[in-house]
Design a protein around this motif. Structure first.
Motif, PDB file in Angstrom:
ATOM      1  N   PRO A 112      33.669  30.187  41.487  1.00  0.00           N
ATOM      2  CA  PRO A 112      33.335  31.491  42.083  1.00  0.00           C
ATOM      3  C   PRO A 112      34.379  32.550  41.728  1.00  0.00           C
ATOM      4  N   ALA A 113      33.953  33.783  41.635  1.00  0.00           N
ATOM      5  CA  ALA A 113      34.862  34.912  41.421  1.00  0.00           C
ATOM      6  C   ALA A 113      34.457  36.036  42.365  1.00  0.00           C
ATOM      7  N   ASN A 114      35.451  36.744  42.877  1.00  0.00           N
ATOM      8  CA  ASN A 114      35.243  37.861  43.784  1.00  0.00           C
ATOM      9  C   ASN A 114      36.101  39.013  43.273  1.00  0.00           C
ATOM     10  N   VAL A 115      35.481  40.069  42.784  1.00  0.00           N
ATOM     11  CA  VAL A 115      36.205  41.166  42.132  1.00  0.00           C
ATOM     12  C   VAL A 115      36.027  42.445  42.943  1.00  0.00           C
ATOM     13  N   TYR A 116      37.154  43.061  43.279  1.00  0.00           N
ATOM     14  CA  TYR A 116      37.134  44.318  44.036  1.00  0.00           C
ATOM     15  C   TYR A 116      36.684  45.460  43.129  1.00  0.00           C
ATOM     16  N   ASN A 120      34.828  49.542  50.149  1.00  0.00           N
ATOM     17  CA  ASN A 120      34.924  48.094  50.335  1.00  0.00           C
ATOM     18  C   ASN A 120      34.096  47.308  49.331  1.00  0.00           C
ATOM     19  N   CYS A 121      33.554  47.961  48.324  1.00  0.00           N
ATOM     20  CA  CYS A 121      32.622  47.335  47.388  1.00  0.00           C
ATOM     21  C   CYS A 121      33.275  46.203  46.593  1.00  0.00           C
ATOM     22  N   GLN A 122      32.568  45.084  46.484  1.00  0.00           N
ATOM     23  CA  GLN A 122      33.021  43.950  45.695  1.00  0.00           C
ATOM     24  C   GLN A 122      31.856  43.376  44.909  1.00  0.00           C
ATOM     25  N   ASP A 159      44.212  37.054  47.148  1.00  0.00           N
ATOM     26  CA  ASP A 159      43.319  36.209  46.369  1.00  0.00           C
ATOM     27  C   ASP A 159      42.611  36.959  45.246  1.00  0.00           C
ATOM     28  N   GLN A 160      42.841  38.264  45.138  1.00  0.00           N
ATOM     29  CA  GLN A 160      42.259  39.005  44.029  1.00  0.00           C
ATOM     30  C   GLN A 160      43.077  40.262  43.754  1.00  0.00           C
ATOM     31  N   ASP A 161      42.761  40.904  42.642  1.00  0.00           N
ATOM     32  CA  ASP A 161      43.488  42.077  42.165  1.00  0.00           C
ATOM     33  C   ASP A 161      42.989  43.320  42.903  1.00  0.00           C
ATOM     34  N   ARG A 175      36.661  56.997  31.206  1.00  0.00           N
ATOM     35  CA  ARG A 175      37.620  55.903  31.121  1.00  0.00           C
ATOM     36  C   ARG A 175      36.889  54.577  31.071  1.00  0.00           C
ATOM     37  N   THR A 176      37.452  53.621  30.338  1.00  0.00           N
ATOM     38  CA  THR A 176      36.964  52.245  30.305  1.00  0.00           C
ATOM     39  C   THR A 176      38.166  51.330  30.427  1.00  0.00           C
ATOM     40  N   PHE A 177      38.161  50.412  31.410  1.00  0.00           N
ATOM     41  CA  PHE A 177      39.322  49.557  31.605  1.00  0.00           C
ATOM     42  C   PHE A 177      38.908  48.238  32.260  1.00  0.00           C
ATOM     43  N   VAL A 178      39.697  47.204  32.004  1.00  0.00           N
ATOM     44  CA  VAL A 178      39.435  45.857  32.513  1.00  0.00           C
ATOM     45  C   VAL A 178      39.846  45.778  33.983  1.00  0.00           C
ATOM     46  N   ILE A 179      38.972  45.213  34.844  1.00  0.00           N
ATOM     47  CA  ILE A 179      39.310  45.027  36.253  1.00  0.00           C
ATOM     48  C   ILE A 179      39.390  43.546  36.628  1.00  0.00           C
ATOM     49  N   TRP A 180      39.007  42.645  35.733  1.00  0.00           N
ATOM     50  CA  TRP A 180      39.141  41.201  35.961  1.00  0.00           C
ATOM     51  C   TRP A 180      39.085  40.511  34.615  1.00  0.00           C
TER      52      TRP A 180
END
Length: 443
Positions: free
Chosen positions: A79-83, A27-29, A284-286, A62-67
């Motif tokens: 505000p931003a909330n990223v999973y 559940n980490c954000q 509301d988020q990816d 691996r390196t990849f964009v999550i937001w």
């Protein structure tokens, strides 16, 4: 922390990296505020590559964009909330900012925090009767056992699942298949396949990386608004009304043009479909949100997953990690043939009109939910607008929760909560219905 555009060269990048982080919970954000102000963040003929802010997951391999975000938000903090999700190895995160090709635009990041990132607490106390004890000593809800998510933090809740039917889509469609009942098909793909910016998963749910797989409905051409794709699993033997057969899946609906996702069951090949669950608004988020259904029936039945393309290219839909409990027994026996009843024709023939519940009277759609009874007794235009005692149905309310909390319509007697109400407000009895916020993972 801020990046000054005036002293840098075009298309150059600034980067800052976290310390090494240890494995995180499912559940980490990460939450933070960002400030992006200036014409350099707006795409134009003179600025074809606007400035951008990205949050990047950095694993050992691996390196990849999550937001990512690239837009002039004005002179204010957003505000931003990223999973982040379950990461079972040490990792780092980095903020990476790119200067625009042309145009001034400074950006800043502030108030970074982590939410629900620790693994479940280890306890020496006995777990509840509705809980599972993890090998590491924590307790999690029985509802999350064998759902293809490592909720324990040691994967022990996913270790003894041979009696369950699990599909993570890592190799193929599993036993599922495209039915041909839609105008297009679900695709099998991974997140590192190019897709439209502003929609689509940055990762799958199983591996939480950009190389994991899922099934996917593309909103970009050649698919167009209204196209449908229908995915099915084999026939399930009649379950009766016990509720022991449960289906869990994870869905991704991120983007401003998202269409619809519907889950049905049917008991006849060619017969009517019964709606089990739907969503018609974007998350509301990816991230992949969790749904658990109880598709019980007194006849053999089949579960169908239907995706409908929305009104633009930023509306991709994905499904991952579908699981069925052991009470869902699959069979190779096909469903009996049936005939879908012809739909009742609408009594409304003028553009913009909708039928009332009596299927005789028609009112203009602009009169829906205007607090005036235009249909007889308001049945059809005012009875599904939110005024509700929840005794018969949800009165038009739709749960659009994301994460582990959700609104549920349930009786007071069906809630095992010593601190909860002893009766509902309408009837005062334990058999009355209410809407209740429930943590679906039990934490």
């Amino acid at each position: 922390m801020a990046v000054e555009a005036k002293d840098s060269e075009r298309n150059t990048e600034a980067m800052m990296i976290t310390p090494l982080l240890q494995d995180s919970s499912a559940n980490c954000q990460m939450m933070f505020y960002y400030h992006m102000y200036g014409r350099g963040f707006t795409e134009s003929l003179t600025n074809p590559n606007p400035g951008e802010l990205r949050l990047v997951m950095r694993l050992p391999t691996r390196t990849f964009v999550i937001w990512q975000h690239s837009f002039d938000e004005g002179d204010e903090w957003k505000p931003a909330n990223v999973y982040i999700g379950r990461v079972s190895q040490p990792f780092t995160l980095s903020f990476q900012a790119t200067r625009s090709f042309s145009g001034i635009g400074d950006l800043a990041v502030d108030d970074v925090s982590y939410v629900q990132c620790a693994l479940p607490n280890v306890t020496s106390s006995a777990c509840g009767s509705d809980e599972f004890r993890c090998v590491r000593g924590s307790c999690v809800s029985n509802l999350v056992i064998c759902d293809l998510t490592d909720d324990c933090g040691d994967n022990s809740d996913e270790a003894n699942c041979l009696s369950s039917t699990l599909c993570d889509f890592e190799a193929d469609f599993c036993t599922g298949y495209n039915t041909g009942l839609g105008s297009v098909d679900w695709e099998w793909r991974s997140a590192d396949t190019p897709h439209t910016v502003g929609t689509g998963p940055s990762r799958d749910h199983t591996t939480n990386t950009d190389v994991g797989h899922y099934i996917y409905l593309n909103a970009a051409r050649p698919n167009v608004e209204g196209d449908t794709a229908v995915f099915a699993f084999p026939t399930i033997l009649a379950t009766g009304s016990s509720g022991a057969c449960k289906m869990t899946f994870y869905y991704h609906m991120y983007g401003r043009h998202v269409g619809e996702l519907n889950v049905y069951k049917r008991t006849q090949d060619g017969g009517p479909w019964t709606l089990l669950w739907y969503r018609r608004t974007p998350l509301d988020q990816d991230y992949f949100a969790r749904v658990q259904l109880t598709p019980a029936d007194n006849e053999n039945f089949q579960v169908l997953i239907e995706g409908i393309v929305g009104n633009g290219h930023e509306g991709d839909i994905a499904i991952d990690d579908v699981s069925f409990t052991s009470a869902c027994q699959f069979t190779d026996t096909p469903l009996p043939q049936g005939t879908t009843p012809a739909p009742t024709p609408s009594p409304c023939h003028n553009f913009g009109e909708v039928p009332c519940d009596d299927r005789v009277t028609c009112v203009d759609s602009s009169k829906l939910c205007d607090f005036v009874n235009d249909c007889p007794s308001g049945a059809g235009d005012e009875n599904k607008c939110g005024a509700c005692d929840f005794e018969l149905n949800k009165c038009g309310w739709t749960d659009t929760s994301s994460g582990t909390w959700a609104w549920n319509r349930e009786t007071v007697s069906g809630v095992n909560d010593l601190n909860g109400p002893k009766g509902d407000s309408t009837t005062g009895s334990a058999t009355g219905f209410q809407k209740r916020v429930k943590n679906i993972l039990g934490f």
